[in-house]
Design a protein around this motif. Structure first.
Motif, short mmCIF file in Angstrom:
data_model
loop_
_atom_site.label_atom_id
_atom_site.label_comp_id
_atom_site.label_asym_id
_atom_site.label_seq_id
_atom_site.Cartn_x
_atom_site.Cartn_y
_atom_site.Cartn_z
N ARG A 39 0.85 -1.19 0.00
CA ARG A 39 0.00 0.00 0.00
C ARG A 39 0.89 1.24 0.00
O ARG A 39 1.87 1.30 0.73
CB ARG A 39 -0.88 -0.01 1.25
CG ARG A 39 -1.85 1.14 1.34
CD ARG A 39 -2.75 0.95 2.57
NE ARG A 39 -3.80 1.94 2.59
CZ ARG A 39 -3.71 3.12 3.22
NH1 ARG A 39 -2.63 3.43 3.89
NH2 ARG A 39 -4.71 3.97 3.17
N ILE A 40 0.53 2.21 -0.85
CA ILE A 40 1.25 3.48 -0.92
C ILE A 40 0.25 4.58 -0.59
O ILE A 40 -0.82 4.65 -1.20
CB ILE A 40 1.84 3.71 -2.33
CG1 ILE A 40 2.79 2.56 -2.69
CG2 ILE A 40 2.56 5.06 -2.40
CD1 ILE A 40 3.20 2.54 -4.15
N SER A 41 0.61 5.43 0.37
CA SER A 41 -0.30 6.49 0.79
C SER A 41 0.47 7.71 1.28
O SER A 41 1.69 7.66 1.47
CB SER A 41 -1.23 5.97 1.90
OG SER A 41 -0.48 5.63 3.04
N ALA A 62 8.68 8.74 4.69
CA ALA A 62 9.47 9.90 4.28
C ALA A 62 8.62 11.15 4.49
O ALA A 62 7.39 11.09 4.34
CB ALA A 62 9.89 9.79 2.81
N VAL A 63 9.24 12.26 4.81
CA VAL A 63 8.52 13.52 5.00
C VAL A 63 8.45 14.25 3.67
O VAL A 63 9.47 14.54 3.05
CB VAL A 63 9.21 14.39 6.08
CG1 VAL A 63 8.52 15.74 6.19
CG2 VAL A 63 9.21 13.67 7.42
N LEU A 64 7.21 14.52 3.22
CA LEU A 64 6.99 15.23 1.96
C LEU A 64 6.89 16.74 2.16
O LEU A 64 7.27 17.52 1.29
CB LEU A 64 5.69 14.75 1.30
CG LEU A 64 5.61 13.29 0.90
CD1 LEU A 64 4.23 12.98 0.35
CD2 LEU A 64 6.69 12.95 -0.10
N GLN A 65 6.33 17.14 3.30
CA GLN A 65 6.09 18.56 3.55
C GLN A 65 6.15 18.79 5.06
O GLN A 65 5.70 17.95 5.83
CB GLN A 65 4.72 18.95 3.01
CG GLN A 65 4.39 20.42 3.10
CD GLN A 65 3.05 20.71 2.42
OE1 GLN A 65 2.63 20.02 1.50
NE2 GLN A 65 2.39 21.75 2.88
N ASP A 107 3.39 13.03 5.17
CA ASP A 107 4.37 11.97 4.94
C ASP A 107 3.97 11.07 3.77
O ASP A 107 2.81 11.04 3.37
CB ASP A 107 4.60 11.14 6.20
CG ASP A 107 3.41 10.29 6.65
OD1 ASP A 107 2.61 9.83 5.80
OD2 ASP A 107 3.28 10.07 7.85
N LEU A 108 4.96 10.39 3.24
CA LEU A 108 4.78 9.31 2.28
C LEU A 108 4.95 8.03 3.07
O LEU A 108 5.92 7.88 3.83
CB LEU A 108 5.83 9.38 1.17
CG LEU A 108 5.94 8.17 0.24
CD1 LEU A 108 4.64 7.96 -0.54
CD2 LEU A 108 7.11 8.34 -0.71
#
Length: 189
Positions: A39-41, A62-65, A107-108
């Motif tokens: 699963r990708i969210s 991972a931190v996206l923003q 986050d990713l």
């Protein structure tokens, strides 16, 4: 190859009810939170609190923003994740909580069921070649960019659009005009 536009991603509550998550892709299609292979969210984490537990699953985050978060409850002590840092992998069945020292983050979250799949997640701005064992890969636009795979014409991706690549082993991927996350899903043997 399939483009998954950000506007079509599905938003749903966290398993523990503490927030919401935006599902980009899941396998098998239509799988729920207890029976997926992978699963990708993305999730907005707006307050300190526990992570949802997923028995038999590994998680890469991972931190996206935002300015980062600190994970607690893992061997070796607290782990701080910041935007631009390498993704961090840990067991999703561990009793982990997070604190937000500098405000909310997005986050990713890539989760794989042990014994079925494992993942490799990396940020790219330029070119990369997919691992020879990659069964499925996704390019997730971190910023608007153009993505080219193998010898195909470049495709324009808006922020958080994703490109799904099946039978992706060994393909070259090129990103121009921005950055993206490359998510590889490999059989766990």
């Amino acid at each position: 190859m399939q483009i998954l536009r950000a506007a079509a991603h599905r938003t749903m509550p966290w398993k523990n009810g503490g927030g919401s998550t935006t599902e980009i892709a899941v396998a098998p299609d239509g799988a729920g939170l207890d029976d997926f292979d992978w699963r990708i969210s993305m999730a907005v984490v707006a307050a300190d609190g526990p992570f949802s537990a997923f028995p038999g699953v590994d998680r890469t985050l991972a931190v996206l923003q935002g300015n980062g978060l600190v994970l607690h409850g893992l061997p070796g002590g607290p782990v701080r994740l910041e935007r631009g840092a390498a993704p961090f992998a840990f067991p999703a069945d561990a009793a982990v909580s997070a604190t937000l020292p500098d405000g909310p983050i997005t986050d990713l979250n890539v989760m794989t069921r042990r014994g079925r799949f494992r993942s490799r997640v990396r940020r790219i701005a330029g070119s990369a070649t997919l691992d020879a064992g990659t069964a499925i890969a996704f390019v997730l636009a971190d910023t608007p960019c153009r993505a080219a795979v193998d010898v195909t014409a470049p495709l324009d991706l808006a922020r958080h659009d994703a490109l799904r690549l099946d039978r992706a082993a060994g393909l070259p991927v090129t990103i121009a005009g921005g950055s993206a996350w490359l998510i590889e899903l490999l059989p766990d043997q």
